[in-house]
Design an enzyme around this catalytic site. Sequence first.
Site, mmCIF file in Angstrom:
data_model
loop_
_atom_site.group_PDB
_atom_site.id
_atom_site.type_symbol
_atom_site.label_atom_id
_atom_site.label_comp_id
_atom_site.label_asym_id
_atom_site.label_seq_id
_atom_site.Cartn_x
_atom_site.Cartn_y
_atom_site.Cartn_z
ATOM 1 N N SER A 236 -5.069 6.787 13.129
ATOM 2 C CA SER A 236 -5.373 7.958 12.303
ATOM 3 C C SER A 236 -5.838 9.118 13.168
ATOM 4 O O SER A 236 -6.491 8.913 14.189
ATOM 5 C CB SER A 236 -6.492 7.584 11.317
ATOM 6 O OG SER A 236 -7.036 8.743 10.716
ATOM 7 N N TYR B 59 -15.365 3.731 9.697
ATOM 8 C CA TYR B 59 -13.906 3.617 9.534
ATOM 9 C C TYR B 59 -13.211 4.174 10.775
ATOM 10 O O TYR B 59 -12.363 3.512 11.373
ATOM 11 C CB TYR B 59 -13.420 4.361 8.283
ATOM 12 C CG TYR B 59 -11.947 4.666 8.350
ATOM 13 C CD1 TYR B 59 -11.495 5.932 8.686
ATOM 14 C CD2 TYR B 59 -11.010 3.658 8.141
ATOM 15 C CE1 TYR B 59 -10.141 6.202 8.799
ATOM 16 C CE2 TYR B 59 -9.654 3.924 8.253
ATOM 17 C CZ TYR B 59 -9.227 5.204 8.594
ATOM 18 O OH TYR B 59 -7.894 5.463 8.725
ATOM 19 N N TYR C 116 -1.791 9.044 12.207
ATOM 20 C CA TYR C 116 -1.349 9.794 11.025
ATOM 21 C C TYR C 116 -2.279 10.960 10.793
ATOM 22 O O TYR C 116 -3.489 10.822 10.974
ATOM 23 C CB TYR C 116 -1.439 8.954 9.757
ATOM 24 C CG TYR C 116 -0.826 7.596 9.785
ATOM 25 C CD1 TYR C 116 -1.245 6.644 8.882
ATOM 26 C CD2 TYR C 116 0.176 7.247 10.687
ATOM 27 C CE1 TYR C 116 -0.701 5.376 8.867
ATOM 28 C CE2 TYR C 116 0.725 5.981 10.681
ATOM 29 C CZ TYR C 116 0.288 5.055 9.773
ATOM 30 O OH TYR C 116 0.826 3.794 9.752
ATOM 31 N N ASP D 136 -0.029 -9.089 2.096
ATOM 32 C CA ASP D 136 -0.971 -8.153 1.473
ATOM 33 C C ASP D 136 -1.914 -8.962 0.584
ATOM 34 O O ASP D 136 -1.472 -9.821 -0.176
ATOM 35 C CB ASP D 136 -0.198 -7.117 0.617
ATOM 36 C CG ASP D 136 -1.017 -5.849 0.345
ATOM 37 O OD1 ASP D 136 -0.508 -4.750 0.605
ATOM 38 O OD2 ASP D 136 -2.180 -5.989 -0.112
ATOM 39 N N ASN E 163 -2.405 13.788 7.477
ATOM 40 C CA ASN E 163 -2.777 13.595 6.057
ATOM 41 C C ASN E 163 -1.555 13.223 5.231
ATOM 42 O O ASN E 163 -0.848 14.107 4.769
ATOM 43 C CB ASN E 163 -3.460 14.855 5.537
ATOM 44 C CG ASN E 163 -4.824 15.047 6.185
ATOM 45 O OD1 ASN E 163 -4.939 15.170 7.411
ATOM 46 N ND2 ASN E 163 -5.867 15.036 5.365
ATOM 47 N N THR F 294 -8.165 10.776 12.635
ATOM 48 C CA THR F 294 -9.627 10.766 12.609
ATOM 49 C C THR F 294 -10.199 10.403 13.981
ATOM 50 O O THR F 294 -11.335 10.758 14.302
ATOM 51 C CB THR F 294 -10.132 9.809 11.508
ATOM 52 O OG1 THR F 294 -11.454 10.181 11.133
ATOM 53 C CG2 THR F 294 -10.070 8.374 11.935
ATOM 54 N N GLY G 194 -19.388 16.083 7.029
ATOM 55 C CA GLY G 194 -18.439 15.522 7.995
ATOM 56 C C GLY G 194 -17.116 16.250 8.079
ATOM 57 O O GLY G 194 -16.337 16.024 9.001
ATOM 58 N N ASP G 195 -16.827 17.138 7.118
ATOM 59 C CA ASP G 195 -15.544 17.852 7.169
ATOM 60 C C ASP G 195 -15.526 18.853 8.314
ATOM 61 O O ASP G 195 -16.558 19.460 8.613
ATOM 62 C CB ASP G 195 -15.294 18.605 5.854
ATOM 63 C CG ASP G 195 -14.746 17.678 4.786
ATOM 64 O OD1 ASP G 195 -14.298 16.569 5.132
ATOM 65 O OD2 ASP G 195 -14.760 18.046 3.602
ATOM 66 N N LYS H 19 -9.938 1.799 4.404
ATOM 67 C CA LYS H 19 -9.737 3.141 4.954
ATOM 68 C C LYS H 19 -10.536 4.252 4.268
ATOM 69 O O LYS H 19 -10.237 5.429 4.412
ATOM 70 C CB LYS H 19 -8.254 3.468 4.874
ATOM 71 C CG LYS H 19 -7.747 3.594 3.455
ATOM 72 C CD LYS H 19 -6.313 4.109 3.443
ATOM 73 C CE LYS H 19 -5.857 4.430 2.055
ATOM 74 N NZ LYS H 19 -6.085 5.831 1.694
ATOM 75 N N LYS I 69 -10.777 2.397 14.090
ATOM 76 C CA LYS I 69 -9.484 2.837 14.633
ATOM 77 C C LYS I 69 -9.597 3.086 16.133
ATOM 78 O O LYS I 69 -8.738 2.657 16.918
ATOM 79 C CB LYS I 69 -8.994 4.103 13.933
ATOM 80 C CG LYS I 69 -8.664 3.921 12.454
ATOM 81 C CD LYS I 69 -7.532 2.915 12.234
ATOM 82 C CE LYS I 69 -7.111 2.866 10.777
ATOM 83 N NZ LYS I 69 -6.090 1.846 10.502
ATOM 84 N N GLY J 219 0.824 -1.212 0.000
ATOM 85 C CA GLY J 219 0.000 0.000 0.000
ATOM 86 C C GLY J 219 0.855 1.257 0.000
ATOM 87 O O GLY J 219 2.088 1.193 -0.025
HETATM 88 C C1 WQD Z 1 -8.629 17.246 2.935
HETATM 89 C C2 WQD Z 1 -9.312 18.568 2.665
HETATM 90 C C3 WQD Z 1 -11.627 18.383 2.095
HETATM 91 C C4 WQD Z 1 -10.991 16.351 -1.752
HETATM 92 C C5 WQD Z 1 -9.253 11.850 5.289
HETATM 93 C C6 WQD Z 1 -9.876 10.850 6.206
HETATM 94 C C7 WQD Z 1 -8.923 10.494 7.314
HETATM 95 C C8 WQD Z 1 -7.589 10.091 6.739
HETATM 96 C C9 WQD Z 1 -7.042 11.128 5.781
HETATM 97 C C10 WQD Z 1 -7.403 7.702 6.722
HETATM 98 C C11 WQD Z 1 -10.706 18.630 3.270
HETATM 99 C C12 WQD Z 1 -10.820 18.953 0.927
HETATM 100 C C13 WQD Z 1 -10.786 16.963 -0.528
HETATM 101 C C14 WQD Z 1 -11.534 17.110 -2.829
HETATM 102 C C15 WQD Z 1 -11.617 19.031 -1.416
HETATM 103 N N1 WQD Z 1 -7.705 8.834 6.060
HETATM 104 N N2 WQD Z 1 -11.083 18.288 -0.363
HETATM 105 N N3 WQD Z 1 -11.824 18.425 -2.622
HETATM 106 O O1 WQD Z 1 -10.805 14.516 5.051
HETATM 107 O O2 WQD Z 1 -8.715 15.485 6.146
HETATM 108 O O3 WQD Z 1 -8.979 13.026 5.988
HETATM 109 O O4 WQD Z 1 -8.041 11.349 4.768
HETATM 110 O O5 WQD Z 1 -6.966 7.602 7.840
HETATM 111 O O6 WQD Z 1 -9.486 9.416 8.026
HETATM 112 O O7 WQD Z 1 -10.999 11.457 6.797
HETATM 113 O O8 WQD Z 1 -8.517 14.333 3.936
HETATM 114 O O9 WQD Z 1 -7.788 14.638 1.611
HETATM 115 O O10 WQD Z 1 -10.165 13.851 2.046
HETATM 116 O O11 WQD Z 1 -9.535 16.204 2.558
HETATM 117 O O12 WQD Z 1 -11.909 20.218 -1.254
HETATM 118 O O13 WQD Z 1 -11.746 16.595 -3.972
HETATM 119 O O14 WQD Z 1 -9.471 18.720 1.268
HETATM 120 O O15 WQD Z 1 -12.855 19.094 2.231
HETATM 121 O O16 WQD Z 1 -10.925 19.942 3.757
HETATM 122 P P1 WQD Z 1 -9.340 14.438 5.317
HETATM 123 P P2 WQD Z 1 -9.011 14.690 2.467
#
Ligand code: WQD
Length: 338
Positions: A124, A147, A175, A31, A177, A126, A293-294, A84, A151, A10
Site C-alpha cells: 500500500s 496497519y 496500491y 478466503d 486509492n 501507506t 493522520g490525514d 486493512k 505492510k 475481497g
Molecule cells: C481519502 C480522502 C480523507 C472519508 C486509506 C488508507 C490506506 C489505503 C487507502 C489500505 C482523505 C477524505 C474520507 C470521508 C473524507 N487503505 N475523506 N470523508 O486515507 O487516502 O487511504 O485508504 O491500504 O492505507 O489510509 O483514503 O478514502 O480514507 O480518504 O473527507 O468520509 O478522503 O480525509 O483526504 P486514504 P480514504
Amino acid sequence: MRVLVSGGAGFIGSHTVVQLVAAGHDVLIVDHFGNSKPSVVNRLEALTGTHLPVHAFDLGDADKTEQLFSSEQIDAVIHFAGFKAVGESVEKPLEYYENNLGSTFSLVRAMRRHGVDKLVFSSSATVYGHNPSPLVEDMSTSATNPYGWTKVMIEQILRDVAVADPSLRIAILRYFNPVGAHASGTIGEDPQGIPNNLMPFIAQVAVGRREKLMVFGDDYPTADGTPLRDYIHVEDLAAGHLAALRKLTQTDEAVSTWNLGTGHGTSVLEVLHAFERAVGRELPYEVVGRRAGDIAQSFADPHRANAELGWAATRSMDDMCVDQWRWQSANPTGYPDA
Ligand code: WQD
C-alpha cells in the site's frame, strides 16, 4: 498458470480473479470470509463462466495451509488477504500484527516447501508515510499506524526471504486509492459497516444509505483546500497484477517493487463532483474538522511500472464514478448474505 488468490472474495481480489480467468489462468481462492461474503463467488463464477475452487479457512492456520499446498497444484500466489482498516488497527494492534504477518509466514513457508516460486504481494502507498508526492519506489518507508507497519514489515520480511531463497520471484505492489467496480455492476466494493474510505461513503450517500458526506477538512494547502489522493480504478489495479505476474516469469530480480497509481492527485471535492455527474444530481455534504493522520497530498510516480510492466492506468475519475455508481445502485446493500 494455476494461481492461488488469497482474499480472492475481497474487493481487489475478486476483480483480479475475473481478469486472471479471462487471461487463461486457472484460479483457486482461499478466503476466510471475515471481511467478504460467500455470495461474491457466485457472482465471480457467473462472470467468468467457470467453477472457482474456494478454500474457506484462515491462512494463519499453518496446518490447513500446508494441506492446501499438498493437495493442489499451484504455480503462483497473489496475496491480498489481510486486515486493512487503519483506525481499527490502532485499537487492535496485536490482532493486526498476528493476522497480517502470521498469514504471510504460513503462506510463504508452504510456498517454499512446495517449490511455488512466484508471489505477488498486496502492499500500500501507506508505507510512504510523510514522503512528498509524487512518490517513488526507492523512497524510505514508515508508518503511522499498526496497519501501515504490517505492510512495511511484510515488505522487509519478503526481501529477507528472497535473499535466503534465490529461487523466489516476488512482486511488491503498492496500491494508491482503489475505487470503481467491474463494468457489469455485479461485483464491487462492499465494506462492512460504516465505510472508512471516501468513494464507498459517497456511493452510500447517493444510494440513500448515509445522510451526507462529511468532508474531513478544507483547510489543506491544495487548490480547493481538500486533500489530494491518487484514485485508481480497480480494473486498472487488477490489470497491474496480471502484468506483474507475467513479469515474474521473465525477471531475474528476486524482489521488485512497483507503484500502481495514475500519477496524479484528485481532491475530495473533485471526487464528490465527479460522483454527482455520475448520479445526475447534487449530493449533500458538510465540511467538518480534519481526520487525524490525514496528509495533504499522496499520489504516485508510476513511471517504473509503466516502463517495466508495460502497464498504465487508463480509466478516468468519471469512469471510476460511473462504474462505482452502477455497482452501488444495482446493489444498494452490497452483496446478498446467502
Ligand atoms: C481519502 C480522502 C480523507 C472519508 C486509506 C488508507 C490506506 C489505503 C487507502 C489500505 C482523505 C477524505 C474520507 C470521508 C473524507 N487503505 N475523506 N470523508 O486515507 O487516502 O487511504 O485508504 O491500504 O492505507 O489510509 O483514503 O478514502 O480514507 O480518504 O473527507 O468520509 O478522503 O480525509 O483526504 P486514504 P480514504
